[in-house]
Every structure is written in structure tokens, then in C-alpha cells.
Design a protein around this motif. Structure first.
Motif, mmCIF file in Angstrom:
data_model
loop_
_atom_site.group_PDB
_atom_site.id
_atom_site.type_symbol
_atom_site.label_atom_id
_atom_site.label_comp_id
_atom_site.label_asym_id
_atom_site.label_seq_id
_atom_site.Cartn_x
_atom_site.Cartn_y
_atom_site.Cartn_z
ATOM 1 N N VAL A 140 -22.308 17.982 -25.607
ATOM 2 C CA VAL A 140 -21.430 17.997 -26.438
ATOM 3 C C VAL A 140 -22.100 17.876 -28.008
ATOM 4 O O VAL A 140 -21.680 18.374 -29.018
ATOM 5 C CB VAL A 140 -20.227 16.975 -26.331
ATOM 6 C CG1 VAL A 140 -19.218 16.751 -27.426
ATOM 7 C CG2 VAL A 140 -19.515 17.267 -24.994
ATOM 8 N N GLY A 143 -23.821 20.420 -29.692
ATOM 9 C CA GLY A 143 -22.827 21.330 -30.078
ATOM 10 C C GLY A 143 -22.907 22.693 -28.985
ATOM 11 O O GLY A 143 -22.594 23.651 -29.266
ATOM 12 N N LYS A 146 -17.742 22.455 -26.687
ATOM 13 C CA LYS A 146 -16.727 21.570 -27.550
ATOM 14 C C LYS A 146 -16.355 20.303 -26.861
ATOM 15 O O LYS A 146 -16.279 19.475 -27.562
ATOM 16 C CB LYS A 146 -15.546 22.522 -27.517
ATOM 17 C CG LYS A 146 -15.636 23.645 -28.618
ATOM 18 C CD LYS A 146 -14.193 23.879 -29.269
ATOM 19 C CE LYS A 146 -14.253 24.715 -30.242
ATOM 20 N NZ LYS A 146 -14.476 26.310 -30.041
ATOM 21 N N ASN A 147 -16.459 20.202 -25.640
ATOM 22 C CA ASN A 147 -16.048 18.983 -25.038
ATOM 23 C C ASN A 147 -16.472 18.599 -23.639
ATOM 24 O O ASN A 147 -17.313 19.491 -23.006
ATOM 25 C CB ASN A 147 -14.549 18.704 -25.071
ATOM 26 C CG ASN A 147 -13.707 19.887 -24.281
ATOM 27 O OD1 ASN A 147 -14.267 20.284 -23.158
ATOM 28 N ND2 ASN A 147 -12.587 20.227 -24.906
#
Ligand code: MN
Ligand code: MN
Ligand code: MN
Length: 290
Positions: A140, A143, A146-147
Motif C-alpha cells: 500500500v 502505491g 490502494k488498500n
């Protein structure tokens, strides 16, 4: 007196330090608390200090991952001697199993274009051993996803590019480790392995036949029907019964310190075992007047 014989600190996947865990235990009126981090005893010295400060009795423990055939099961060791060479050897072997897996995960991630994942994950692990949640946090932060959920869906989950299976010891070996470390072996949360009832009974039967001492009849908040069923099975096999919250962190009301039902009449609570005597608070310290 509340006996909570299953809890975690930030030395495994819990979020509280031993100091905060014991402060919370005192607030929740827990009199006896077992700290049972996954495959590590690194937090026990700190737990001892915190227990003393808060006036809550500590039962030194561990939660070993093990294999029952293809099923990954958990075996709690209670009343273990953290200073035992045997125990330190077995904990080391579990740590190595986790390290090997983390290394393999990092290698797989490298192949799909994620560099330096092991170091990256380590930065999120703090005092804990590096595991999938830390890789997820790293992914995460980089990048790449997203999660956390997406990290599992894309990379770490079953069948994905960085899915690596553990190689745990067989259940009978985990039981032997615990006995060699002076402890009592408890089959943790038998209803949480997604087995049919028949298979669950076979698991508990095997555990008893392999020298296991107790069944965790209560694991956090659960239905009375389950508690009574497990109590009957446990009693029928002549095993002790254990209970605990399996607390990991606040805001999970179904796993809150000291919050669970009572062991049914008829079972023998594990704290009646002679191994427990040295960890129980004296009647005076517990505020009980004989
Ligand atoms: Mn856990
Ligand atoms: Mn468990
Ligand atoms: Mn647990």
C-alpha cells in the motif's frame, strides 16, 4: 475471578504492548491472564513486569501453529517456562518457518516487479515477526495497491503471485514441544477450523490421543450451544477445559479481554491442574477472604 487464558500483544498480531494489555486487563477485572502470542515468547518478560505492576496474575503462554493433516490448527501452551532451552529451540524453529516464508514471499514479489519487499515489510513489523500483513502495508505504501484488502487480492492471497504456504510441524510435535517446556497443551478454538462436526470430533480425539491436555471450550463470545457441545466432548475425553477471549486489540467486542461466558458445570477447568498452582494469585492478593 476472571481467568482469561488466551491473548495477544504487539509481539505477534496484537496491537497493545504488554504494559497496555495488563492495564486493560485490570480495568476489565481479569484476575489471571495468559499471554499467548503466535509462535513467540519474546513478550513474556515484559508481560511479567506489567503483570506485577497491575496486580494481575500472568500465565506464561504461546500459541503454536501446527498441522493436523492438511488443516492448520493452533495449539496453546499454558504455564510454559520461558527460560526452558527446549521451548526456546521450538520457538526458534517456528520463527525460522515464518522467516523462510517471508523470504519466499519477497522473492515472488521481486519477480512481479516489487523490489526490496522484505526490508519494506520489516519496517512495518516493529517488534513482531514479519508476516503477510506487513507485506500488505508495504504494498500500500509503495502505491502498488490502494488498500490492504487489495494487497491480498492482487498479490498475497490464495493462488496469487506471492502466495506461499507455511510448513508447520505436526500437531503431536507441537504438543511434545509444550510438554518439554513444562506447559499444558490446549487445542485452541476447535470450532474455528471450518470442519464438519464429525471431523472436529476426530481432531479433538486425535489431540487427546497425542497427549494433549485441554480443549479451549470458550474462545471469545460464542453461542451457548457450541460451549455446551465442546464441554461435553472435552469431559467425555477426560481433558481439562480452558477459556479465553483471544483478545488482539480494542474495538472488537467479540474478542474483548475477560468478556465471555462461564465454563459449564461438569468440566474441570484447566486452572485446577497442578501446573497452574504457582501462577495463581494468593487468596489475599485476590481480595478473597477465606
Ligand atoms: Mn492472531
Ligand atoms: Mn488462533
Ligand atoms: Mn489467538
Amino acid at each position: 475471578m476472571i481467568f482469561d487464558l488466551h491473548s495477544h500483544t504487539h509481539f505477534s498480531d496484537g496491537r497493545l504492548s504488554p504494559a497496555d494489555l495488563f492495564a486493560r486487563a485490570r480495568e476489565r477485572k481479569v484476575g489471571v491472564l495468559a499471554v499467548t502470542d503466535h509462535d513467540t515468547i519474546a513478550g513474556l518478560a515484559f508481560a511479567q513486569e506489567a503483570a506485577h505492576k497491575e496486580g494481575v496474575a500472568l500465565v506464561p503462554g504461546v500459541e503454536f501453529s501446527a498441522a493436523w493433516g492438511k488443516v492448520n490448527v493452533h495449539v496453546l501452551g499454558l504455564c510454559i517456562d520461558p527460560g526452558s532451552d527446549h521451548l526456546q529451540t521450538s520457538v526458534k524453529s517456528q520463527e525460522e518457518a515464518r522467516s523462510r516464508r517471508s523470504l519466499a514471499i519477497a522473492e515472488r514479489l521481486e519477480k512481479v516487479g516489487v523490489a526490496d519487499a522484505l526490508e519494506g515489510a520489516r519496517a512495518f513489523a516493529g517488534d513482531a515477526i514479519v508476516g503477510r500483513p506487513h507485506f500488505a502495508q508495504f504494498l500500500v505504501a509503495q502505491g502498488k495497491v490502494k488498500n490492504i484488502n487489495a494487497a491480498f487480492k492482487k498479490y498475497l492471497g490464495t493462488g496469487k503471485s506471492a502466495d506461499v504456504k507455511y510448513e508447520w510441524p505436526d500437531m503431536d510435535e507441537a504438543i511434545r514441544w509444550i510438554h518439554a517446556g513444562g506447559g499444558l497443551a490446549v487445542l485452541a478454538h476447535p470450532a474455528k477450523y471450518e470442519l464438519t462436526r464429525t471431523k472436529m470430533c476426530r481432531l479433538i480425539g486425535d489431540f487427546a490421543a497425542q497427549g494433549g491436555d485441554a480443549v479451549e471450550v470458550i474462545n471469545g463470545r460464542q453461542e451457548n450451544r457450541l460451549t455446551e457441545d465442546l464441554a461435553r466432548i472435552t469431559q467425555g475425553l477426560g481433558l481439562y477445559a480452558s477459556c479465553g477471549s483471544d483478545f488482539h486489540f480494542p474495538d472488537q467486542p467479540w474478542q474483548e479481554l475477560g468478556q465471555f461466558g462461564c465454563l459449564p458445570n461438569g468440566v474441570t477447568p484447566i486452572w485446577a491442574a497442578p501446573e497452574f498452582a504457582q501462577y495463581l494469585p494468593s487468596p489475599a492478593a485476590a481480595g478473597v477472604h477465606a
